[in-house]
Design a protein around this motif. Structure first.
Motif, PDB file in Angstrom:
ATOM      1  N   PHE A  71       2.103  -8.197  -3.127  1.00  0.00           N
ATOM      2  CA  PHE A  71       1.371  -7.162  -3.859  1.00  0.00           C
ATOM      3  C   PHE A  71       1.346  -7.543  -5.334  1.00  0.00           C
ATOM      4  N   LEU A  72       0.215  -7.256  -5.997  1.00  0.00           N
ATOM      5  CA  LEU A  72       0.016  -7.732  -7.368  1.00  0.00           C
ATOM      6  C   LEU A  72      -0.062  -6.629  -8.416  1.00  0.00           C
ATOM      7  N   GLN A  73       0.054  -5.373  -8.011  1.00  0.00           N
ATOM      8  CA  GLN A  73      -0.010  -4.280  -8.985  1.00  0.00           C
ATOM      9  C   GLN A  73       0.884  -3.135  -8.535  1.00  0.00           C
ATOM     10  N   ASN A  74       1.577  -2.540  -9.510  1.00  0.00           N
ATOM     11  CA  ASN A  74       2.447  -1.400  -9.210  1.00  0.00           C
ATOM     12  C   ASN A  74       1.623  -0.225  -8.701  1.00  0.00           C
ATOM     13  N   ASP A  75       2.145   0.439  -7.666  1.00  0.00           N
ATOM     14  CA  ASP A  75       1.530   1.665  -7.167  1.00  0.00           C
ATOM     15  C   ASP A  75       2.659   2.555  -6.656  1.00  0.00           C
ATOM     16  N   LEU A  76       3.000   3.586  -7.440  1.00  0.00           N
ATOM     17  CA  LEU A  76       4.147   4.430  -7.105  1.00  0.00           C
ATOM     18  C   LEU A  76       3.916   5.224  -5.828  1.00  0.00           C
ATOM     19  N   LYS A  77       2.654   5.604  -5.585  1.00  0.00           N
ATOM     20  CA  LYS A  77       2.365   6.366  -4.377  1.00  0.00           C
ATOM     21  C   LYS A  77       2.595   5.535  -3.123  1.00  0.00           C
ATOM     22  N   LEU A  78       2.203   4.264  -3.192  1.00  0.00           N
ATOM     23  CA  LEU A  78       2.428   3.376  -2.048  1.00  0.00           C
ATOM     24  C   LEU A  78       3.885   2.920  -1.964  1.00  0.00           C
ATOM     25  N   GLY A  79       4.564   2.932  -3.115  1.00  0.00           N
ATOM     26  CA  GLY A  79       5.940   2.444  -3.143  1.00  0.00           C
ATOM     27  C   GLY A  79       6.014   0.934  -3.226  1.00  0.00           C
ATOM     28  N   VAL A  80       4.979   0.316  -3.858  1.00  0.00           N
ATOM     29  CA  VAL A  80       4.988  -1.139  -4.020  1.00  0.00           C
ATOM     30  C   VAL A  80       4.901  -1.476  -5.507  1.00  0.00           C
ATOM     31  N   MET A  81       5.402  -2.653  -5.842  1.00  0.00           N
ATOM     32  CA  MET A  81       5.386  -3.117  -7.212  1.00  0.00           C
ATOM     33  C   MET A  81       4.721  -4.488  -7.283  1.00  0.00           C
ATOM     34  N   ASN A  82       4.358  -4.880  -8.488  1.00  0.00           N
ATOM     35  CA  ASN A  82       3.833  -6.224  -8.713  1.00  0.00           C
ATOM     36  C   ASN A  82       4.923  -7.222  -8.335  1.00  0.00           C
ATOM     37  N   GLY A  83       4.714  -7.945  -7.232  1.00  0.00           N
ATOM     38  CA  GLY A  83       5.715  -8.896  -6.759  1.00  0.00           C
ATOM     39  C   GLY A  83       6.350  -8.510  -5.436  1.00  0.00           C
ATOM     40  N   THR A  84       6.106  -7.279  -4.964  1.00  0.00           N
ATOM     41  CA  THR A  84       6.632  -6.886  -3.651  1.00  0.00           C
ATOM     42  C   THR A  84       6.031  -7.770  -2.570  1.00  0.00           C
ATOM     43  N   LYS A  85       6.880  -8.243  -1.668  1.00  0.00           N
ATOM     44  CA  LYS A  85       6.426  -9.153  -0.622  1.00  0.00           C
ATOM     45  C   LYS A  85       6.525  -8.487   0.737  1.00  0.00           C
ATOM     46  N   GLY A  86       5.689  -8.935   1.659  1.00  0.00           N
ATOM     47  CA  GLY A  86       5.718  -8.350   2.993  1.00  0.00           C
ATOM     48  C   GLY A  86       4.945  -9.184   3.993  1.00  0.00           C
ATOM     49  N   VAL A  87       4.960  -8.733   5.248  1.00  0.00           N
ATOM     50  CA  VAL A  87       4.236  -9.393   6.332  1.00  0.00           C
ATOM     51  C   VAL A  87       3.315  -8.364   6.982  1.00  0.00           C
ATOM     52  N   ILE A  88       2.048  -8.726   7.159  1.00  0.00           N
ATOM     53  CA  ILE A  88       1.071  -7.805   7.758  1.00  0.00           C
ATOM     54  C   ILE A  88       1.422  -7.580   9.231  1.00  0.00           C
ATOM     55  N   LYS A  89       1.581  -6.305   9.596  1.00  0.00           N
ATOM     56  CA  LYS A  89       1.864  -5.958  11.004  1.00  0.00           C
ATOM     57  C   LYS A  89       0.590  -5.629  11.758  1.00  0.00           C
ATOM     58  N   GLY A  90      -0.408  -5.124  11.069  1.00  0.00           N
ATOM     59  CA  GLY A  90      -1.650  -4.795  11.747  1.00  0.00           C
ATOM     60  C   GLY A  90      -2.760  -4.455  10.761  1.00  0.00           C
ATOM     61  N   ILE A  91      -4.026  -4.659  11.211  1.00  0.00           N
ATOM     62  CA  ILE A  91      -5.199  -4.334  10.400  1.00  0.00           C
ATOM     63  C   ILE A  91      -6.200  -3.597  11.285  1.00  0.00           C
ATOM     64  N   GLU A  92      -6.603  -2.415  10.837  1.00  0.00           N
ATOM     65  CA  GLU A  92      -7.628  -1.640  11.538  1.00  0.00           C
ATOM     66  C   GLU A  92      -8.730  -1.313  10.537  1.00  0.00           C
ATOM     67  N   GLY A  93      -9.882  -1.970  10.708  1.00  0.00           N
ATOM     68  CA  GLY A  93     -10.938  -1.817   9.714  1.00  0.00           C
ATOM     69  C   GLY A  93     -10.459  -2.397   8.395  1.00  0.00           C
ATOM     70  N   GLU A  94     -10.333  -1.538   7.366  1.00  0.00           N
ATOM     71  CA  GLU A  94      -9.797  -1.985   6.073  1.00  0.00           C
ATOM     72  C   GLU A  94      -8.412  -1.397   5.813  1.00  0.00           C
ATOM     73  N   ARG A  95      -7.787  -0.864   6.856  1.00  0.00           N
ATOM     74  CA  ARG A  95      -6.467  -0.267   6.702  1.00  0.00           C
ATOM     75  C   ARG A  95      -5.393  -1.268   7.131  1.00  0.00           C
ATOM     76  N   PHE A  96      -4.493  -1.581   6.195  1.00  0.00           N
ATOM     77  CA  PHE A  96      -3.431  -2.552   6.421  1.00  0.00           C
ATOM     78  C   PHE A  96      -2.091  -1.836   6.642  1.00  0.00           C
ATOM     79  N   THR A  97      -1.301  -2.368   7.541  1.00  0.00           N
ATOM     80  CA  THR A  97       0.092  -1.945   7.706  1.00  0.00           C
ATOM     81  C   THR A  97       0.965  -3.153   7.431  1.00  0.00           C
ATOM     82  N   VAL A  98       1.873  -3.028   6.454  1.00  0.00           N
ATOM     83  CA  VAL A  98       2.668  -4.166   5.989  1.00  0.00           C
ATOM     84  C   VAL A  98       4.157  -3.838   6.082  1.00  0.00           C
ATOM     85  N   ASP A  99       4.911  -4.768   6.667  1.00  0.00           N
ATOM     86  CA  ASP A  99       6.367  -4.652   6.760  1.00  0.00           C
ATOM     87  C   ASP A  99       6.971  -5.295   5.511  1.00  0.00           C
ATOM     88  N   CYS A 100       7.577  -4.482   4.642  1.00  0.00           N
ATOM     89  CA  CYS A 100       8.173  -4.985   3.399  1.00  0.00           C
ATOM     90  C   CYS A 100       9.675  -5.216   3.523  1.00  0.00           C
TER      91      CYS A 100
END
Length: 938
Positions: free
Chosen positions: A702-731
């Protein structure tokens, strides 16, 4: 944009004038012409059309077989090229005329100021200015990928004249100044376009890039296939720099298709229509003025202050030109503004550049002194725990949690808990267990009645600190227990009642803590990655802590990467003993003895020994393309489980992008990953979106902080699934993040990271790409960070140890006041030779948050310059009146705005008069100087 390349006789003859290779579908209005004051002596006339035979003859009789000429290529912004080829006939003529005028003026400036020769006299060879050249200009309008691309090749013959003798042109200055004159060309082009009624907007203030207003980023990207081709080729080769770009440009050049220009224009217009980017009405033009140039100058100076402690005049000229690119700013005006700025101070750099003049501001000096003064004031004035109580509590915490601390970690806990200093430091090498020790410190402090909170320079580091030191969640008053430094400062400003509604908090560089109350409970702050925190930000941190009566524990490693911004006060405070600190150097991370020994040698600066120790894990591969291929191959040989525990590191973003793409292609080919779908993502702030393929199983960052998502610039993860444009990521650690690309697009592949992005992370294995061609990115700091990420194995892939070792043996450090000599009489920096430019503090922000604030800032603008004549005096009076009225109430606001409008017009006339006076003063000084010199000779 301006690029510089050498031209051989053979290349020049074919490339520029051969009909079937002639760039290739030529516009009938284009002109090939001669320029330069040396034309007449060569039997030519400046402005005369270039004939192929003349051009070839000039090439054959200039310079050498390797370098007969220098090609300075001026390229218009992509939107200008698109408008030229898809607009109506008037728009086409306007674009062409604006480009031609900007090229002509800039080329004349280059001849006047830069053309010279290296001449040897008395055994000494030096650059001698001649100001004479012969140049053939070739105007082209199409790229080899058949995109609109308006550009002019200015081929300067490798021949000049001095005192009746012919000499080769000294080409070094041409490469040295290409950035400055590229910016100056764009500034002139922007002015020409605005005078013809076209609105422009800055796309990158730091680099001075702009586009015509109203063009969609997707349109720019669509018609930039040649640029994308060159960038991809550079990534594939793993090379960078102007020379590499020139080579790739030549290698990827293909024969031009012979297409009818009108057919091309019809096709391009249809493509713009398909992109829904053919507006009926162009945006309204705001004509640049002297006032807007002063505003741009203020922004540029502020940017310099926040970037470096001190800088050269040449660096500042380029920055001023960049920020003023759409204001009509010229190089001469930029130099005048700098010369007459009373806010600038000058000093001489110590060491090898002794005597070289640098510029800085009192604000930069004050920030540094503010931090050191706060440290000094806080000595003995903080709250600490008695040793017996701290010892008892530590034993209790360790017994209950099963913690085992080595002696250095125990000493750190006592240092943090017992110290009576308000600000103290912890210097810890990579992998010594700082985060673990901070968690123990938190336990000890909280059990003794303290509230513990945390902050860090980056989002990822703040997130990791919160997890490792158990500082998740919120305080009782709704503030974050741990967050980025910017978030903590923003919250403190809000608590003080000084937050400005509608302000972009992510871009703040200053905060107002007036009225901030003392903390209700004794509070200790853990500030991680302190060595990455610049002086400006740190100065506000110490102010916040002091106003609240809190205690600050700065934790960092001065041997790792330095701040991006001004200064390095934490490092200097540690090195000079200003800060009460403790050092942890008992490295726990590396489990391989040989790797551990190599990391320790790197810390000590013994890079030769460090490289010897990992020689078995070092591969020397000369070409970038082969080196990247080897890294990808070794990564793909690992099992999926081992791949998850491995990171690839590279200093350069272009290499990171190439490695990510090649690794992913290999995973798809091996059946470990689906090809996935193409998505448009934001990979670089301020630039158009880029296309990336993603599928379940992809590593991302992830490249930008987003407090609502709970991710920061530099947070890393693995994509678990994609439906349309909706991503689910295991951090990791059971944390799943879900987001829609319509709301959050800041993601990138995460197989390879830059060195900067990797600081603070721990992995099992690191595959490290390093090239001696990335000289500006190589340092002992970066090598140490790369090497120390892995627990068990670090593999180096380098081009040449002989070339690389000297680069990574040098420790990179920020300039501070101690690096400069002072005025002997005052013991301070000297005032620069400013004679009349007013203070510009507070004028750097473009944001206006309320009518009253708008009037206040505009009122300040009207009063910027010295009072010259009655019009300006009246302007200043009216502007002050407008500001006063704005503060009284809404009923009088309209009247205030009217007065301010009058003030602005009067101020404009006063500014023009001031600028003319400044130029006359400078000319008078030159004349007086010459007369004085003549008198001395007599």
């Amino acid at each position: 944009m301006l690029s510089v390349a050498t031209v051989s006789p053979a290349m020049g003859g074919n490339y520029y004038t051969k009909a079937e290779e002639n760039y290739y579908t030529r516009d009938q209005t284009a002109q090939d012409y001669w320029r330069g004051s040396l034309c007449e002596e060569a039997g030519l006339t400046s402005g005369q059309q270039v004939q192929a035979e003349q051009f070839q003859l000039m090439l054959n009789n200039s310079g050498s077989e390797k370098c007969a000429a220098y090609d300075l290529t001026f390229s218009a912004p992509k939107s200008v090229s698109i408008m030229s080829e898809t607009g109506n006939s008037a728009q086409h003529a306007d674009m062409l005329a604006a480009h031609q005028a900007a090229v002509k003026a800039t080329l004349e400036q280059i001849e006047r100021r830069e053309i010279g020769a290296r001449i040897t006299s008395g055994g000494i060879t030096e650059h001698v200015h001649t100001g004479k050249m012969v140049c053939a200009c070739f105007e082209h309008n199409i790229s080899r990928e058949v995109d609109p691309q308006l550009h002019t090749h200015c081929v300067i013959m490798n021949r000049t004249e001095y005192q009746g003798k012919d000499y080769a042109v000294d080409g070094q200055p041409l490469y040295h100044i290409q950035k400055v004159y590229g910016t100056e060309y764009r500034a002139r082009l922007a002015t020409e376009l605005q005078e013809r009624g076209y609105a422009v907007e800055i796309t990158d203030a730091e680099k001075g890039f702009f586009e015509l207003s109203g063009f969609k980023p997707e349109t720019i990207q669509h018609f930039s296939k040649r640029r994308q081709q060159i960038e991809r080729a550079l990534q594939e080769t793993g090379e960078s720099g102007a020379k590499a770009a020139q080579e790739v440009t030549i290698e990827t050049r293909r024969a031009k298709e012979h297409l009818n220009i009108e057919e091309l224009r019809t096709a391009w217009k249809q493509e713009r229509e398909a992109l829904q980017d053919l507006p009926e009405k162009m945006p309204e033009v705001k004509a640049p003025s002297a006032a807007t140039r002063l505003m741009a100058y203020g922004e540029a100076r502020k940017a310099m202050e926040l970037r470096e402690f001190a800088w050269t005049k040449e660096e500042m000229v380029n920055t001023v030109l960049s920020y003023g690119v759409t204001t009509g700013m010229t190089r001469a005006e930029a130099e005048n503004l700098i010369d007459y700025d009373r806010q600038l101070l000058s000093a001489h750099l110590k060491g090898k550049d002794l005597g070289k003049v640098y510029l800085t501001t009192q604000a930069n000096i004050d920030r540094e002194q503010k931090i050191f003064a706060s440290i000094e004031r806080g000595k003995g004035r903080g709250l600490g725990i008695q040793h017996s109580k701290a010892t008892h509590t530590l034993q209790e915490v360790c017994r209950e949690n099963g913690f085992k601390l080595h002696p250095q970690q125990q000493s750190m806990v006592f240092h943090v808990a017992e110290s009576k200093d308000r600000i103290l430091g912890v210097e810890g090498l990579a992998g010594v267990g700082k985060s673990f020790s901070l968690n123990v410190c938190r336990e000890v402090l909280e059990r003794n009645g303290f509230e513990v909170r945390g902050m860090s320079a980056s989002g990822q580091a703040a997130q990791e600190l919160a997890a490792d030191a158990h500082l998740e969640g919120m305080t009782t008053d709704g503030a974050a227990r741990c967050g980025t430094i910017h978030r903590i400062l923003n919250e403190a400003e809000k608590q003080a009642g000084n937050a400005i509604k509608g302000e972009d908090y992510s871009q703040k560089t200053s905060w107002n803590f007036d009225g901030l109350q003392k903390s209700a409970k004794p509070t200790v702050w853990f500030m991680d990655e302190a060595s990455l925190t610049d002086n400006n930000t740190l100065s506000y941190v110490v102010e916040m802590v002091e106003r609240r009566g809190d205690k600050l524990v700065m934790v960092g490693d001065p041997s790792q990467l330095q701040p991006v911004g001004t200064g390095a006060a934490f490092t200097e405070a540690i090195r000079e003993g200003r800060l009460s600190s403790i050092k942890l150097d008992n490295i726990q991370r590396q489990k391989d003895e040989r790797l551990l020994a190599s990391v320790k040698e790197a810390v000590l600066g013994k890079v030769n020994n460090s490289l010897d120790l990992i020689a078995k894990d070092t591969r020397e591969i000369k070409t970038g393309k082969a080196r990247l291929k080897a890294i990808v191959k070794d990564y793909l040989k690992l099992s999926p489980e081992e791949q998850r525990k491995t990171v690839v590191l590279s200093a350069k973003n272009a290499d990171r992008t190439a490695l990510n793409r090649q690794i992913r292609e290999g995973l798809v080919k091996n059946g470990q990953l689906d090809k996935g779908k193409v998505f448009q993502v934001e990979a670089d702030k301020g630039k158009p979106t880029v296309a990336r393929e993603f599928a379940a199983g992809d590593k991302i960052v992830f490249l930008q902080n987003d407090l609502k998502l709970g991710v920061m610039n530099g947070t890393k993860g693995v994509i678990k699934g994609i439906e349309g444009e909706r991503f689910t990521v295991d951090c990791g650690e059971g944390k799943l993040v879900q987001f829609d690309l319509g709301q959050y697009r800041w993601i990138e592949h995460g197989y390879c990271l830059t060195t900067f992005k990797s600081q603070g992370m721990t992995v099992k294995r690191a595959l490290i790409n390093m090239s001696s061609k990335d000289m500006l990115l190589n340092s002992r700091n970066a090598y140490y960070v790369d090497l120390s990420r892995a627990k068990l194995e670090s593999k180096l892939y380098i081009d040449s140890r002989e070339k690389l070792e000297p680069q990574i043996s040098k420790f990179a450090q920020k300039l501070t006041s101690k690096d400069f000599t002072f005025d002997k009489e005052t013991g301070r920096f000297q005032k620069a030779a400013g004679k009349g430019l007013p203070a510009l503090e507070g004028m750097g922000s473009r944001a206006v948050f309320s009518p009253a604030k708008s009037l206040q800032m505009a009122g300040e603008l009207a009063g910027l310059v010295p009072v010259v004549g009655k019009p300006l005096q009246m302007a200043m009076s009216l502007s002050g009146k407008a500001v006063s009225l704005a503060g009284i109430g809404a009923k009088k606001l309209e009247r205030g705005i009217s007065d301010l409008s009058k003030a602005a017009k009067m101020a404009h006339h006063g500014l023009q008069e001031t600028i003319r006076q400044v130029q006359q003063d400078k000319q008078s000084e030159k004349v007086a100087s010459k007369q004085k010199g003549a008198e001395l000779e007599i």
